[in-house]
Design a protein around this motif. Structure first.
Motif, PDB file in Angstrom:
ATOM      1  N   UNK A 217      44.765  44.804  49.196  1.00  0.00           N
ATOM      2  CA  UNK A 217      43.491  44.945  47.877  1.00  0.00           C
ATOM      3  C   UNK A 217      42.639  46.024  48.369  1.00  0.00           C
ATOM      4  N   UNK A 218      43.305  47.543  46.979  1.00  0.00           N
ATOM      5  CA  UNK A 218      42.233  48.609  47.531  1.00  0.00           C
ATOM      6  C   UNK A 218      41.495  48.734  46.236  1.00  0.00           C
ATOM      7  N   UNK A 219      40.189  48.655  46.173  1.00  0.00           N
ATOM      8  CA  UNK A 219      39.170  49.124  45.506  1.00  0.00           C
ATOM      9  C   UNK A 219      39.034  49.853  43.744  1.00  0.00           C
ATOM     10  N   UNK A 288      48.171  46.452  46.580  1.00  0.00           N
ATOM     11  CA  UNK A 288      47.065  45.603  45.121  1.00  0.00           C
ATOM     12  C   UNK A 288      46.408  46.742  44.625  1.00  0.00           C
ATOM     13  N   UNK A 289      46.048  46.651  43.395  1.00  0.00           N
ATOM     14  CA  UNK A 289      43.969  48.002  43.245  1.00  0.00           C
ATOM     15  C   UNK A 289      43.508  46.915  42.152  1.00  0.00           C
ATOM     16  N   UNK A 290      42.348  46.608  43.342  1.00  0.00           N
ATOM     17  CA  UNK A 290      41.132  45.486  42.474  1.00  0.00           C
ATOM     18  C   UNK A 290      40.166  46.472  41.800  1.00  0.00           C
ATOM     19  N   UNK A 291      40.265  45.234  41.025  1.00  0.00           N
ATOM     20  CA  UNK A 291      38.040  45.842  40.766  1.00  0.00           C
ATOM     21  C   UNK A 291      37.214  46.710  41.386  1.00  0.00           C
ATOM     22  N   UNK A 292      36.812  47.400  41.662  1.00  0.00           N
ATOM     23  CA  UNK A 292      35.969  48.064  42.453  1.00  0.00           C
ATOM     24  C   UNK A 292      34.893  47.765  42.510  1.00  0.00           C
ATOM     25  N   UNK A 353      37.397  39.071  47.158  1.00  0.00           N
ATOM     26  CA  UNK A 353      39.044  40.061  46.605  1.00  0.00           C
ATOM     27  C   UNK A 353      39.938  39.200  45.504  1.00  0.00           C
ATOM     28  N   UNK A 354      39.182  37.799  44.924  1.00  0.00           N
ATOM     29  CA  UNK A 354      39.617  37.104  43.662  1.00  0.00           C
ATOM     30  C   UNK A 354      40.463  37.626  42.355  1.00  0.00           C
ATOM     31  N   UNK A 355      39.295  39.031  42.318  1.00  0.00           N
ATOM     32  CA  UNK A 355      40.329  39.613  41.379  1.00  0.00           C
ATOM     33  C   UNK A 355      40.949  41.325  41.006  1.00  0.00           C
TER      34      UNK A 355
END
Length: 355
Positions: A217-219, A288-292, A353-355
């Motif tokens: 997971x990447x913000x 995977x990109x996740x919400x900042x 990191x659910x989002x």
């Protein structure tokens, strides 16, 4: 006053590396290691010191003034090196209260205990005593892409509960020097990485997820920039500041390694592709990109020239050499990782990191 030093937070990531590094040297002064053993404190990191008479461990909360007074009276340290802190920005967003308590109230309590002890020393002991406070570059806020690096005179602009609590602790340490004459030193470091890093932070999180076949997971867009400092280089800098730093001064400690988060993750994936390859694809496929996260500072960059100019310190590791050592350590020490990754930690990761 003995030759021993009192280290707070010495079972955490940077603190434990400092303790282990310090005691590797023949003839090293002893350490009184004070740690509350919260989720990020791990006695097993210190397992190699079992039976070493130079290492005395005390499970103590730095907010407990009576316990601190007893430790100072019993061991009479020549110095305090203060690492103990809640340090994860994401956790500070979800639960800021613990950060206020440990980072502000705890530092205040430790300063008061140190001041009382120092005040009872003879003139020689007073002159020799040091209180070194370990802080972060996050107190300076966020830089634009073309802004100059953080220097020791950069104004404070903290943007998270974590960085605000560390800024407050820095100000308390400064005040105790100017008001009471307590012989203090402060270091502000950039992002550390290396062995024994708790797996909520970027580099160990990515290594562990990659090995487990989980998303990386990447913000946001992944372009937030940090300056990366190998933890053994940081420990060497602290030793120099403790030994020869000018009283009341602050010293920035950086690695001269500005990297975007995405660059860091790509480099990690490439190293894992080399050292622990997947059957038919690259670890990069797991990104995977996740919400900042809220209030995510865009860029940090440390100017460490004062430390090099005055004390001759500069980092020994490049980002590439340090990161390779770090990845190899995690590959070789999966039992340590599994031990610290409790069910509560896994639940927190799912929530974060659910989002």
């Amino acid at each position: 006053m003995t030759r021993d030093i009192l280290v707070t937070g010495g079972a955490g990531f940077i603190g434990a590396n400092f303790v282990l590094d310090w005691l590797r040297k023949d003839g090293a002064d002893g350490i009184i290691n004070v740690d509350k053993l919260t989720y990020a404190g791990n006695r097993k990191t210190l397992a190699s010191l079992k039976g070493d008479a130079r290492h005395i461990f005390s499970q103590t909360d730095i907010c407990d003034r009576a316990a601190l007074d007893k430790l100072f009276a019993a061991h009479k340290p020549r110095a305090v090196v203060h690492f103990a802190a809640e340090s994860h920005v994401d956790r500070s967003i979800h639960g800021p209260g613990e950060f206020i308590q440990t980072n502000i109230v705890g530092t205040f309590t430790l300063l008061e205990a140190a001041r009382a002890y120092w005040g009872g020393l003879d003139d020689v002991g007073k002159a020799a005593f040091r209180f070194l406070h370990v802080s972060t570059d996050e107190v300076f806020g966020s830089l634009g892409p073309n802004d100059p690096h953080f220097s020791e005179t950069t104004g404070y602009q903290p943007n998270s509960p974590y960085s605000a609590s560390k800024a407050a602790s820095d100000h308390l340490v400064r005040a105790y020097y100017h008001t009471y004459g307590l012989p203090v030193l402060t270091t502000n470091c950039s992002n550390n990485y290396g062995p024994y890093h708790f797996p909520e932070k970027l580099i160990p999180l990515m290594i562990n997820n990659a090995l487990a076949g989980k998303p990386l997971p990447v913000y946001g867009d992944g372009l937030n920039v940090r300056d990366w400092l190998y933890v053994s280089d940081h420990c060497a800098a602290i030793r120099e500041v403790l030994a020869r730093g000018r009283l009341g001064e602050t010293y920035n400690v950086g690695g001269w390694n500005e990297k975007t988060n995405l660059d860091v993750v790509h480099t990690l994936c490439d190293l894992l592709d080399e050292l622990r390859p997947k059957a038919a694809s690259s670890h990069r496929d797991q990104i995977t990109f996740v919400k900042d996260r809220p209030g995510h500072d865009r860029r940090y960059a440390i100017d460490a020239r004062k430390l090099e100019r005055e004390l001759g310190w500069k980092p020994a590791e490049t980002f590439e050499t340090g990161l390779r050592k770090t990845v190899q350590w995690y590959l070789d020490n999966q039992a340590w990782v599994e031990d610290v990754m409790s069910g509560d930690y896994r639940n927190w990761l799912t929530k974060q990191y659910a989002a």
